[in-house]
Design an enzyme around this catalytic site. Structure first.
Site, PDB file in Angstrom:
ATOM      1  CG  ASP A 171     -18.903-110.098 -61.377  1.00 17.01           C
ATOM      2  OD1 ASP A 171     -19.634-110.686 -62.201  1.00 17.01           O
ATOM      3  OD2 ASP A 171     -19.004-108.886 -61.140  1.00 17.01           O
ATOM      4  CG  HIS A 254     -23.493-111.846 -65.287  1.00 22.94           C
ATOM      5  ND1 HIS A 254     -22.210-112.165 -65.689  1.00 22.94           N
ATOM      6  CD2 HIS A 254     -23.353-110.979 -64.246  1.00 22.94           C
ATOM      7  CE1 HIS A 254     -21.345-111.515 -64.931  1.00 22.94           C
ATOM      8  NE2 HIS A 254     -22.016-110.782 -64.044  1.00 22.94           N
ATOM      9  CG  HIS A 257     -26.145-113.689 -60.467  1.00 26.41           C
ATOM     10  ND1 HIS A 257     -26.990-112.609 -60.681  1.00 26.41           N
ATOM     11  CD2 HIS A 257     -25.689-113.549 -59.195  1.00 26.41           C
ATOM     12  CE1 HIS A 257     -27.034-111.862 -59.598  1.00 26.41           C
ATOM     13  NE2 HIS A 257     -26.238-112.403 -58.681  1.00 26.41           N
ATOM     14  CG  HIS A 271     -22.967-110.279 -58.627  1.00 29.94           C
ATOM     15  ND1 HIS A 271     -24.118-110.253 -59.369  1.00 29.94           N
ATOM     16  CD2 HIS A 271     -21.943-110.148 -59.511  1.00 29.94           C
ATOM     17  CE1 HIS A 271     -23.818-110.133 -60.656  1.00 29.94           C
ATOM     18  NE2 HIS A 271     -22.508-110.061 -60.765  1.00 29.94           N
TER      19      HIS A 271
END
Length: 378
Positions: A171, A254, A257, A271
């Site tokens: 992340d 992101h 993702h 995540h």
């Protein structure tokens, strides 16, 4: 547009600090709703309960059900009202933390965050990621303020699963690249303004610490010990990445993702693991040099982050399903439009497939042929 920088009210990190939580919470409230996953709460229960009791803070503990969904947030709010809670304490990982932040906002009470894993940058931000009850990304909920207190016990992190620490690095890996993309595009940050130079510098520092200390921190966590490298990576994963993404902005990493969450095969993956592949996809979209891409892939392979679609459960996925994820990454309002280029699902699909190929090339030990090829300019 004004420059805006945001941060939690107070950030406390160190070995054994959960044993001092009552000292910090008593000035925020006297009746706490404690929510979190069962394992997360058990990992700090003794310290937290003893400290709250010592400072005359009463509490009700409620087990988080697994998804930061509208239904789960409502359930926690109902319990908070029934208990007359005047402070919310969120304990655990990213989804429990996001639920606590949203519930605190709805209840209008201070929020205290106690991460038990360093797997995301959620603890410091005024943002909750909302999923469906089945784990599919739905939207970002931007909150009016950041948590009042983030309390992070590095001894707890050292005892947590290594995979979660590594996922946090995945992340955090995206922070600088997304910040740099937002800087080029002069895009809005999460706080609704443009970034400060401080935010961009923090994002860059986050990346530098990952490259320097990431592998050493993984080794320390495997041995369940707190070292300087582990301390630094916990700060990078949590504070620096949190400040960096929120005050600088998000971009393609992101969004990819979020697109990947529409594919059920990816749901068992963390995540940060999916964000790592999203980061590689953004580097391809930007046509970054092979040297930069190689550095990211080498780091990911070293610490154990995904670099291919197979690494996130999509080895057998058809091209149509990958294209579906690319389309989901490009829905209206996604952060991918903070990129300073034309964005289309076809372009994102191509970048995902090329990123997968580059990841496989490195995985098979053929990267030197790429680096030596005259087709690439380093």
């Amino acid at each position: 547009m004004p420059q805006i920088f945001v941060s939690p009210g107070k950030y406390v990190q160190g070995a054994g600090v959960t044993g001092k939580i009552g000292h910090y919470v008593v000035s925020l409230g006297k009746k706490a709703l404690i929510l979190g996953g069962q394992r997360g709460i058990e990992s700090v229960r003794q310290n937290v309960i003893q400290s709250l009791t010592d400072h005359h803070v009463s509490y009700h503990i409620e087990t988080f059900q697994g998804e930061s969904s509208d239904n789960e947030i409502k359930r926690m709010c109902d319990i908070g009202r029934d208990q007359a809670a005047d402070v919310v304490i969120g304990i655990g990982g990213g989804k429990a933390i996001d639920t606590a932040k949203a519930a605190g906002f709805e209840l209008g009470v201070p929020v205290v965050i106690v991460p038990t894993i360093a797997s995301t940058d959620a603890p410091c931000s005024a943002l909750s990621v909302i999923y469906s009850d089945d784990g599919v990304f739905e939207r970002y909920l931007v909150l009016p303020k950041n948590p009042d207190l983030v309390l992070l016990d590095t001894e707890t992190i050292a005892r947590s699963p290594v995979r979660q620490l590594v996922a946090g690095m995945g992340d955090a890996l995206s922070t600088y690249f997304e910040a740099a993309a937002c800087a080029r595009a002069r895009a809005k940050n999460i706080a609704g303004g443009t970034m400060t130079q401080a935010a961009l510098a923090i994002a860059r520092l986050c990346y530098d610490i990952l490259m320097r200390d990431g592998y050493k921190a993984k080794i320390a966590c495997e041995r369940r010990v707190v070292t300087e490298a582990l301390d630094n990576i916990v700060e990078a994963n949590t504070l620096l990445s949190g400040l960096g993404f929120e005050s600088a902005g998000l971009a393609a990493c992101h969004a990819v993702h979020n697109g990947l969450t529409v594919l059920e095969e990816t749901h068992p993956y963390c995540h940060g693991e999916k964000v790592a592949f999203g980061t590689l996809t953004q580097l391809v979209l930007e046509n970054r040099s092979i040297k930069e891409i190689e550095e990211v892939i080498t780091f990911c392979r070293l610490v154990g982050l995904p670099t291919t679609l197979a690494d996130i459960g999509l080895e057998s996925a058809s091209s149509e399903r990958i294209r579906h994820a690319a389309e989901a990454a490009c829905i209206e309002g996604e952060t991918i439009y903070n990129m300073d280029m034309e964005i289309t699902p076809d372009r994102v699909y191509a970048a995902m497939m090329a990123a997968d190929a580059l990841g496989h090339t490195h995985k098979h030990g053929e990267e030197n042929a790429y680096l030596q090829s005259s087709a690439f300019i380093l």
